[in-house]
Design a protein around this motif. Sequence first.
Motif, PDB file in Angstrom:
ATOM      1  N   LEU A 181      12.926   0.296   9.965  1.00  0.00           N
ATOM      2  CA  LEU A 181      12.122  -0.182   8.837  1.00  0.00           C
ATOM      3  C   LEU A 181      12.509  -1.600   8.408  1.00  0.00           C
ATOM      4  CD1 LEU A 181       9.813   0.590   6.986  1.00  0.00           C
ATOM      5  CD2 LEU A 181      11.469   1.574   5.396  1.00  0.00           C
ATOM      6  N   PRO A 182      13.808  -1.928   8.245  1.00  0.00           N
ATOM      7  CA  PRO A 182      14.149  -3.327   7.922  1.00  0.00           C
ATOM      8  C   PRO A 182      13.678  -4.317   8.978  1.00  0.00           C
ATOM      9  CG  PRO A 182      16.019  -1.886   7.472  1.00  0.00           C
ATOM     10  CD  PRO A 182      15.005  -1.052   8.187  1.00  0.00           C
ATOM     11  N   ALA A 183      13.770  -3.928  10.255  1.00  0.00           N
ATOM     12  CA  ALA A 183      13.327  -4.826  11.319  1.00  0.00           C
ATOM     13  C   ALA A 183      11.812  -5.019  11.305  1.00  0.00           C
ATOM     14  CB  ALA A 183      13.765  -4.284  12.678  1.00  0.00           C
ATOM     15  N   ALA A 184      11.085  -4.003  10.837  1.00  0.00           N
ATOM     16  CA  ALA A 184       9.624  -4.076  10.811  1.00  0.00           C
ATOM     17  C   ALA A 184       9.081  -4.752   9.562  1.00  0.00           C
ATOM     18  CB  ALA A 184       9.033  -2.673  10.926  1.00  0.00           C
ATOM     19  N   SER A 187       6.718  -7.897   9.767  1.00  0.00           N
ATOM     20  CA  SER A 187       5.362  -7.562  10.218  1.00  0.00           C
ATOM     21  C   SER A 187       4.596  -6.805   9.144  1.00  0.00           C
ATOM     22  CB  SER A 187       5.425  -6.716  11.494  1.00  0.00           C
ATOM     23  OG  SER A 187       5.894  -7.475  12.581  1.00  0.00           O
ATOM     24  N   ILE A 188       5.283  -5.909   8.431  1.00  0.00           N
ATOM     25  CA  ILE A 188       4.609  -5.153   7.370  1.00  0.00           C
ATOM     26  C   ILE A 188       4.117  -6.081   6.274  1.00  0.00           C
ATOM     27  CG2 ILE A 188       4.960  -3.439   5.543  1.00  0.00           C
ATOM     28  CD1 ILE A 188       6.908  -2.008   7.427  1.00  0.00           C
ATOM     29  N   PHE A 189       4.945  -7.039   5.872  1.00  0.00           N
ATOM     30  CA  PHE A 189       4.525  -7.973   4.828  1.00  0.00           C
ATOM     31  C   PHE A 189       3.386  -8.870   5.314  1.00  0.00           C
ATOM     32  CE2 PHE A 189       8.503  -7.055   2.504  1.00  0.00           C
ATOM     33  CZ  PHE A 189       7.972  -6.944   1.229  1.00  0.00           C
ATOM     34  N   ALA A 190       3.388  -9.219   6.592  1.00  0.00           N
ATOM     35  CA  ALA A 190       2.254  -9.981   7.132  1.00  0.00           C
ATOM     36  C   ALA A 190       0.970  -9.169   6.999  1.00  0.00           C
ATOM     37  CB  ALA A 190       2.514 -10.346   8.594  1.00  0.00           C
ATOM     38  N   GLY A 191       1.061  -7.867   7.286  1.00  0.00           N
ATOM     39  CA  GLY A 191      -0.107  -7.004   7.120  1.00  0.00           C
ATOM     40  C   GLY A 191      -0.541  -6.881   5.672  1.00  0.00           C
ATOM     41  N   LEU A 192       0.434  -6.826   4.755  1.00  0.00           N
ATOM     42  CA  LEU A 192       0.105  -6.735   3.335  1.00  0.00           C
ATOM     43  C   LEU A 192      -0.642  -7.980   2.869  1.00  0.00           C
ATOM     44  CD1 LEU A 192       3.419  -5.243   1.873  1.00  0.00           C
ATOM     45  CD2 LEU A 192       1.277  -4.046   2.292  1.00  0.00           C
ATOM     46  N   GLY A 242      -7.132 -13.591  -6.122  1.00  0.00           N
ATOM     47  CA  GLY A 242      -6.615 -13.319  -4.788  1.00  0.00           C
ATOM     48  C   GLY A 242      -5.373 -14.135  -4.489  1.00  0.00           C
ATOM     49  N   TYR A 243      -5.369 -15.394  -4.917  1.00  0.00           N
ATOM     50  CA  TYR A 243      -4.192 -16.244  -4.721  1.00  0.00           C
ATOM     51  C   TYR A 243      -2.990 -15.693  -5.481  1.00  0.00           C
ATOM     52  CZ  TYR A 243      -1.060 -20.239  -5.196  1.00  0.00           C
ATOM     53  OH  TYR A 243       0.050 -21.042  -5.197  1.00  0.00           O
ATOM     54  N   LEU A 244      -3.200 -15.275  -6.721  1.00  0.00           N
ATOM     55  CA  LEU A 244      -2.097 -14.727  -7.511  1.00  0.00           C
ATOM     56  C   LEU A 244      -1.569 -13.430  -6.900  1.00  0.00           C
ATOM     57  CD1 LEU A 244      -3.442 -15.349 -11.133  1.00  0.00           C
ATOM     58  CD2 LEU A 244      -1.690 -16.650  -9.912  1.00  0.00           C
ATOM     59  N   SER A 245      -2.471 -12.606  -6.354  1.00  0.00           N
ATOM     60  CA  SER A 245      -2.037 -11.370  -5.704  1.00  0.00           C
ATOM     61  C   SER A 245      -1.187 -11.680  -4.475  1.00  0.00           C
ATOM     62  CB  SER A 245      -3.252 -10.526  -5.295  1.00  0.00           C
ATOM     63  OG  SER A 245      -4.053 -10.213  -6.414  1.00  0.00           O
ATOM     64  N   ASP A 246      -1.633 -12.639  -3.684  1.00  0.00           N
ATOM     65  CA  ASP A 246      -0.860 -13.041  -2.505  1.00  0.00           C
ATOM     66  C   ASP A 246       0.491 -13.627  -2.913  1.00  0.00           C
ATOM     67  OD1 ASP A 246      -0.810 -13.706   0.500  1.00  0.00           O
ATOM     68  OD2 ASP A 246      -0.434 -15.654  -0.416  1.00  0.00           O
ATOM     69  N   LEU A 247       0.506 -14.369  -4.016  1.00  0.00           N
ATOM     70  CA  LEU A 247       1.765 -14.937  -4.505  1.00  0.00           C
ATOM     71  C   LEU A 247       2.757 -13.844  -4.867  1.00  0.00           C
ATOM     72  CD1 LEU A 247       3.410 -17.418  -5.382  1.00  0.00           C
ATOM     73  CD2 LEU A 247       2.274 -17.286  -7.608  1.00  0.00           C
ATOM     74  N   LEU A 248       2.283 -12.778  -5.503  1.00  0.00           N
ATOM     75  CA  LEU A 248       3.168 -11.659  -5.837  1.00  0.00           C
ATOM     76  C   LEU A 248       3.757 -11.026  -4.583  1.00  0.00           C
ATOM     77  CD1 LEU A 248       1.165  -9.903  -8.709  1.00  0.00           C
ATOM     78  CD2 LEU A 248       3.268 -11.236  -8.923  1.00  0.00           C
ATOM     79  N   ILE A 249       2.933 -10.877  -3.548  1.00  0.00           N
ATOM     80  CA  ILE A 249       3.432 -10.302  -2.294  1.00  0.00           C
ATOM     81  C   ILE A 249       4.456 -11.228  -1.651  1.00  0.00           C
ATOM     82  CG2 ILE A 249       2.778  -9.622   0.050  1.00  0.00           C
ATOM     83  CD1 ILE A 249       0.129  -8.664  -1.093  1.00  0.00           C
ATOM     84  N   ARG A 250       4.206 -12.531  -1.707  1.00  0.00           N
ATOM     85  CA  ARG A 250       5.170 -13.476  -1.129  1.00  0.00           C
ATOM     86  C   ARG A 250       6.488 -13.460  -1.882  1.00  0.00           C
ATOM     87  NH1 ARG A 250       2.926 -19.158  -0.999  1.00  0.00           N
ATOM     88  NH2 ARG A 250       1.353 -18.444  -2.468  1.00  0.00           N
ATOM     89  N   LEU A 251       6.435 -13.301  -3.197  1.00  0.00           N
ATOM     90  CA  LEU A 251       7.670 -13.211  -3.981  1.00  0.00           C
ATOM     91  C   LEU A 251       8.437 -11.937  -3.613  1.00  0.00           C
ATOM     92  CD1 LEU A 251       6.382 -14.369  -7.495  1.00  0.00           C
ATOM     93  CD2 LEU A 251       7.860 -15.641  -5.925  1.00  0.00           C
ATOM     94  N   ALA A 252       7.710 -10.827  -3.468  1.00  0.00           N
ATOM     95  CA  ALA A 252       8.362  -9.582  -3.048  1.00  0.00           C
ATOM     96  C   ALA A 252       8.933  -9.713  -1.647  1.00  0.00           C
ATOM     97  CB  ALA A 252       7.358  -8.427  -3.106  1.00  0.00           C
ATOM     98  N   ALA A 256      12.752  -9.195  -0.526  1.00  0.00           N
ATOM     99  CA  ALA A 256      13.104  -8.133   0.413  1.00  0.00           C
ATOM    100  C   ALA A 256      13.725  -8.669   1.696  1.00  0.00           C
ATOM    101  CB  ALA A 256      11.858  -7.311   0.753  1.00  0.00           C
ATOM    102  N   LEU A 257      13.392  -9.906   2.061  1.00  0.00           N
ATOM    103  CA  LEU A 257      13.865 -10.463   3.332  1.00  0.00           C
ATOM    104  C   LEU A 257      14.931 -11.530   3.138  1.00  0.00           C
ATOM    105  CD1 LEU A 257      10.472 -10.742   5.267  1.00  0.00           C
ATOM    106  CD2 LEU A 257      12.122  -8.871   5.262  1.00  0.00           C
ATOM    107  N   ARG A 258      15.715 -11.400   2.072  1.00  0.00           N
ATOM    108  CA  ARG A 258      16.797 -12.359   1.860  1.00  0.00           C
ATOM    109  C   ARG A 258      17.784 -12.340   3.021  1.00  0.00           C
ATOM    110  NH1 ARG A 258      18.771 -10.651  -4.035  1.00  0.00           N
ATOM    111  NH2 ARG A 258      18.290  -8.635  -3.084  1.00  0.00           N
ATOM    112  N   TRP A 259      18.022 -11.158   3.589  1.00  0.00           N
ATOM    113  CA  TRP A 259      18.940 -11.039   4.720  1.00  0.00           C
ATOM    114  C   TRP A 259      18.449 -11.853   5.916  1.00  0.00           C
ATOM    115  CZ3 TRP A 259      16.563  -9.193   9.066  1.00  0.00           C
ATOM    116  CH2 TRP A 259      15.362  -8.486   8.898  1.00  0.00           C
TER     117      TRP A 259
END
Length: 269
Positions: A181-184, A187-192, A242-252, A256-259
């Motif tokens: 799951l961490p490795a995926a 790709s999951i965030f790209a899909g989101l 839509g831009y604000l929604s995408d911004l929230l996903i990018r922040l998440a 999540a991908l700090r590592w």
Amino acid sequence: MRSFSIPGRPERFVVPVLILAGWEAFSRSGALPPALLPAPSAVAWAWADWVFDIDGNTQSYAGRWIFDAAASASRVAAGFAIATLVGVLVGVAIGWSRFIEVTIEPTLQMLRPIPPVSWIPLAIIWFGIADKPAIFLVFLGAFFPILLNTIHGVKTCDRNLIRAGAMVGGGQRQLLWHIVLPAALPSIFAGLRIAIGSAWMLTVTAEMVAVKSGVGYVLWDSYYFLRYDIVIAAMASIGLLGYLSDLLIRLAMARALRWQRGTTLQGEG
């Protein structure tokens, strides 16, 4: 050598400003009637009245923007959340298990080419005229990008990491949770991010047909009254939301991908 970047990156505003200036000039040139192509200034004034009820020029919409935006956002959030949950779970299952892949994926691949808008008549029959048809369509539009990207992320996970985890006694659940799951996640965030755009498109489409509230409903209703300034303001609202929604996903995603950033920096060093 790192390139020098001006704080705030003002260059990103050059193209929008040029487009708006050209649009304003063309609208005021008289080439088309103002009612058919409102100038950006007229659109901005209608949008401001829609938001703040300045002078009531948008009539029944005046001061209602926050309620319309909230109605659309709630439908997007509900459908997107369901699509995320189902898409990730099914995607991980298909990517991890050959048996599940052979059993389920062909059916999903046959359903995937069907345009979500073609489900509108059935959605209205099944759910009536309310929020549920819009949520259902949002789910359909968001589900497949999340599913396919999750499958890709699981299948491209480094098998050496899985073997190493199994060698130290990791069970199936531990391997999935701590390695696959961490490795995926990238790709999951790209899909989101792809899915959230589809979600907004589908909720607006549903609001034009099956719902009597929201930004999409305002867009369609104002079209019937030839208020193209409100139509364009609604289009701009959809883009902003839509831009604000995408911004929230990018922040998440960044959280999540700090590592991953740390790994990249170590690799570059």
